[in-house]
Design an enzyme around this catalytic site. Structure first.
Site, PDB file in Angstrom:
ATOM      1  CB  CYS A  78       0.856  -0.793  -0.929  1.00 44.05           C
ATOM      2  SG  CYS A  78      -0.549  -0.527  -2.031  1.00 44.05           S
ATOM      3  CB  ILE A  79       0.590   4.661  -2.915  1.00 43.97           C
ATOM      4  CG1 ILE A  79       0.016   6.067  -2.710  1.00 43.97           C
ATOM      5  CG2 ILE A  79       0.086   4.047  -4.209  1.00 43.97           C
ATOM      6  CD1 ILE A  79       0.562   7.090  -3.671  1.00 43.97           C
TER       7      ILE A  79
END
Lengths: 130, 142
Positions: A78-79
């Protein structure tokens, strides 16, 4: 069966990543499909190539990278969670003006939409964490 | 949400379980980030608050002393994202000396009916919550 796997804890402190790895490996061995492994919360720390565990211990990140290579696994970090915790790929490092990146082979950085999409597309979404 | 979802087949019932206190760990904040992103996917979304997770909905949160951002106002926006089912477990409230009066006033505008503002929070017993969970397709636990 189509599985989505979510890993919510980092390596070594917590068993979640080990359990998720064993589950994913076995599911694939039994002929199931694992459409995505999504790393969230401290789980993003599984995706750094800079870990150096003692030689007589399992190498969690290498295990994941190897599994991804063998099975063409889609492993997504997840960024937003990754940026908080200093997990960057080349593009992100450049974009954020950082002097290095550390994402490991087989992992890619993307958004939370990938988690929701895994929930929609998988027959079962299996979460590993607290 | 619209009636089409039963017929559509591609719409799943998503349940986000919130079990941890709002501060002390990042789980609650990052769970809310998932809910807000997930709202764009037009699924049938529910949230459950149980264990220390009920503290996430308490009113008048003040985080100045711990240097953290108070993110509780974001819950008030959920109604605008069509996230209108917030199940709060009664037993968890009681075990912590809380009542429904300690919780924020969270409402949504009922687009499918009379456009009136209706409460998003639904108090349920542990047994009732069990039934709600049994009815879900995707459960994410934080």
């Amino acid at each position: 069966m189509k599985f989505g796997v979510v890993v919510n804890e980092g390596p070594y402190t917590h068993q979640a990543s080990d359990s998720a790895y064993q589950f994913t490996k076995e599911a694939l061995a039994q002929g199931h499909e694992v459409i995505r492994v999504f790393f969230y919360h401290d789980g993003v720390n599984n995706g750094t190539r800079l870990t150096v565990p003692p030689g007589d211990d399992r190498h969690i990140q290498n295990n994941w990278s190897q599994l991804a290579k063998e099975h063409n696994l889609d492993m997504v970090v997840c960024i937003a969670a990754a940026q908080r915790r200093g997990i960057l790929d080349e593009n992100e490092a450049k974009r954020q003006g950082k002097d290095a990146d550390n994402i490991a082979d087989g992992f890619r950085i993307s958004g939370l939409g990938q988690l929701i999409e895994a929930g929609i597309q998988a027959d079962r979404l299996v979460t590993f964490g607290d | 949400m619209s009636e089409g979802m039963e017929e559509g087949g591609s719409i799943k019932k998503f349940m986000y379980m919130n079990r941890k206190a709002p501060y002390g760990t990042i789980y609650a904040l990052e769970a809310l980030e998932v809910v807000l992103i997930g709202a764009a996917f037009d699924q049938d979304v529910s949230l459950a608050f149980l264990d220390d997770g009920v503290f996430q909905l308490t009113k008048d949160q003040d985080t100045k002393g711990i240097g953290m951002k108070n993110f509780s106002p974001a819950f008030k926006a959920l109604g605008d994202y069509d996230v209108t089912k917030l199940y709060v477990e009664k037993e968890s409230l009681e075990e912590r000396g809380l009542t429904a009066d300690d919780l924020m006033d969270l409402v949504y505008e009922d687009e499918d009916d009379d456009w009136a503002e209706k409460p998003s929070i639904r108090l349920v017993s542990r047994d009732e919550l069990k039934a709600v969970l049994a009815d879900q397709d995707v459960i994410m636990s934080f």
